[in-house]
Design a protein around this motif. Structure first.
Motif, short mmCIF file in Angstrom:
data_model
loop_
_atom_site.label_atom_id
_atom_site.label_comp_id
_atom_site.label_asym_id
_atom_site.label_seq_id
_atom_site.Cartn_x
_atom_site.Cartn_y
_atom_site.Cartn_z
N GLY A 91 8.34 -0.40 17.05
CA GLY A 91 8.57 -1.81 16.77
C GLY A 91 9.94 -2.07 16.19
O GLY A 91 10.75 -1.15 16.01
N PRO A 92 10.23 -3.31 15.85
CA PRO A 92 11.58 -3.68 15.39
C PRO A 92 11.99 -3.05 14.06
O PRO A 92 13.18 -2.94 13.77
CB PRO A 92 11.49 -5.21 15.26
N LEU A 93 11.02 -2.63 13.24
CA LEU A 93 11.34 -2.03 11.95
C LEU A 93 11.59 -0.52 12.05
O LEU A 93 12.06 0.09 11.08
CB LEU A 93 10.22 -2.29 10.94
N ALA A 94 11.28 0.07 13.19
CA ALA A 94 11.40 1.52 13.32
C ALA A 94 12.81 2.05 13.01
O ALA A 94 12.94 3.06 12.31
CB ALA A 94 10.97 1.95 14.72
N PRO A 95 13.90 1.40 13.49
CA PRO A 95 15.23 1.93 13.18
C PRO A 95 15.53 1.99 11.68
O PRO A 95 16.31 2.84 11.23
CB PRO A 95 16.18 0.96 13.89
N PHE A 139 5.48 2.90 5.87
CA PHE A 139 6.48 3.95 5.64
C PHE A 139 7.65 3.42 4.81
O PHE A 139 8.12 4.11 3.90
CB PHE A 139 7.00 4.47 6.98
N LEU A 140 8.12 2.23 5.11
CA LEU A 140 9.24 1.67 4.34
C LEU A 140 8.85 1.42 2.89
O LEU A 140 9.65 1.65 1.98
CB LEU A 140 9.72 0.37 5.00
N GLY A 141 7.63 0.96 2.66
CA GLY A 141 7.18 0.78 1.29
C GLY A 141 7.15 2.08 0.52
O GLY A 141 7.61 2.18 -0.62
N PHE A 142 6.61 3.11 1.17
CA PHE A 142 6.54 4.43 0.53
C PHE A 142 7.94 5.01 0.34
O PHE A 142 8.31 5.45 -0.76
CB PHE A 142 5.71 5.37 1.41
N ALA A 143 8.74 5.02 1.41
CA ALA A 143 10.03 5.69 1.38
C ALA A 143 11.01 5.01 0.44
O ALA A 143 11.75 5.68 -0.29
CB ALA A 143 10.61 5.74 2.80
N GLN A 192 0.83 -1.20 0.00
CA GLN A 192 0.00 0.00 0.00
C GLN A 192 0.86 1.25 0.00
O GLN A 192 0.61 2.21 -0.74
CB GLN A 192 -0.91 0.01 1.23
N GLY A 193 1.91 1.26 0.83
CA GLY A 193 2.81 2.41 0.88
C GLY A 193 3.51 2.63 -0.45
O GLY A 193 3.62 3.77 -0.93
N ALA A 194 3.99 1.54 -1.07
CA ALA A 194 4.67 1.66 -2.36
C ALA A 194 3.73 2.18 -3.44
O ALA A 194 4.11 3.00 -4.29
CB ALA A 194 5.24 0.30 -2.77
N THR A 195 2.47 1.74 -3.41
CA THR A 195 1.49 2.18 -4.39
C THR A 195 1.16 3.66 -4.22
O THR A 195 1.10 4.41 -5.20
CB THR A 195 0.20 1.34 -4.28
N GLU A 196 0.99 4.07 -2.96
CA GLU A 196 0.63 5.47 -2.70
C GLU A 196 1.80 6.41 -2.95
O GLU A 196 1.61 7.62 -3.05
CB GLU A 196 0.13 5.61 -1.27
N PRO A 211 16.86 6.31 8.10
CA PRO A 211 17.63 6.85 6.98
C PRO A 211 16.76 7.42 5.86
O PRO A 211 17.28 8.15 5.00
CB PRO A 211 18.42 5.62 6.46
N PHE A 212 15.46 7.12 5.85
CA PHE A 212 14.61 7.54 4.75
C PHE A 212 13.70 8.70 5.13
O PHE A 212 12.75 9.00 4.41
CB PHE A 212 13.78 6.35 4.26
N VAL A 213 14.00 9.35 6.25
CA VAL A 213 13.23 10.53 6.63
C VAL A 213 13.66 11.69 5.73
O VAL A 213 14.80 12.15 5.79
CB VAL A 213 13.45 10.90 8.11
#
Length: 224
Positions: free
Chosen positions: A92-96, A126-130, A7-11, A100-102
């Motif tokens: 969560g564990p993916l937060a770190p 967020f990771l998909g989008f970023a 969903q993030g990658a699509t948006e 780098p993608f902020v």
């Protein structure tokens, strides 16, 4: 792929990314015209991932060394408060891996979309989008490098400003819906303070000073 990541990658494939891509095309052109290699441009886009810092580093005088790196870091110092604002939403564990993608494009989209998502899905979204917009930034840097010599200086300046214009319109649209008018007004009124800096002061200090003064004024106005 996790549905939230998809969903993030699509948006990510929207007007905001087109605006961002325009600035990276201009950066790719400027990189080649400055005599740097494609590898240098791609490394800059991948590692710095902030156009203000990239342009500071690109325009640094030969031999500037540490001063050039410090200038690039200062120009992108705005990412620190942006990351602080994002942190409560992404846990969560993916937060770190999100840190780098902020950058302005994924951050603005995240602040708008993450509150409406389930907490476990936010980092994945967020990771998909970023990662999508980051990859597009690399691709358009290479496209710009290939286009060097075929675009006029006026077109290049316009491309560099497209992203700024886009987010200015987004802020205006937000204000019309009752958005944070105090912060927008504080930033607009404080920005000219950058012109009062002594000669030789790095321009990035003006950005930081205007943000500190305007943001503090907006905060105090809201409390009052």
């Amino acid at each position: 792929m996790h549905p939230a990541t998809r969903q993030g990658a699509t948006e990510a494939l929207g007007a905001h990314t087109i605006a961002m891509a325009a600035t990276f095309i201009a950066f790719g052109v400027a990189t080649r015209e400055a005599g740097f290699s494609l590898g240098w441009g791609l490394t800059s886009s991948a590692a710095i991932y902030g156009m203000a810092g990239q342009m500071v580093l690109l325009g640094a005088q030969p031999g500037a060394g540490t001063a050039a790196v410090a200038g690039a870091i200062m120009a992108n110092a705005r990412f620190m408060p942006m990351a602080a604002a994002l942190a409560p939403l992404v846990r969560g564990p993916l937060a770190p891996f999100c840190v780098p993608f902020v950058a302005i494009t994924p951050w603005a989209a995240a602040m708008r979309n993450l509150p409406g998502l389930p907490a476990p899905d936010r980092a994945r979204w967020f990771l998909g989008f970023a990662l999508t917009v980051w990859t597009i930034g690399l691709i358009t840097t290479a496209i710009g490098y290939a286009l060097a010599g075929s675009l006029s200086s006026g077109v290049l300046r316009l491309l560099l400003m497209v992203n700024v214009f886009y987010f200015a319109l987004m802020i205006a649209a937000g204000l019309s819906r009752g958005g944070p008018w105090r912060a927008s007004l504080g930033g607009a009124l404080a920005a000219p303070l950058a012109l009062l800096l002594p000669a030789g002061t790095p321009p990035a200090w003006g950005l930081l000073a205007a943000a500190l003064i305007g943001g503090t004024a907006a905060f105090l106005l809201r409390r009052r």
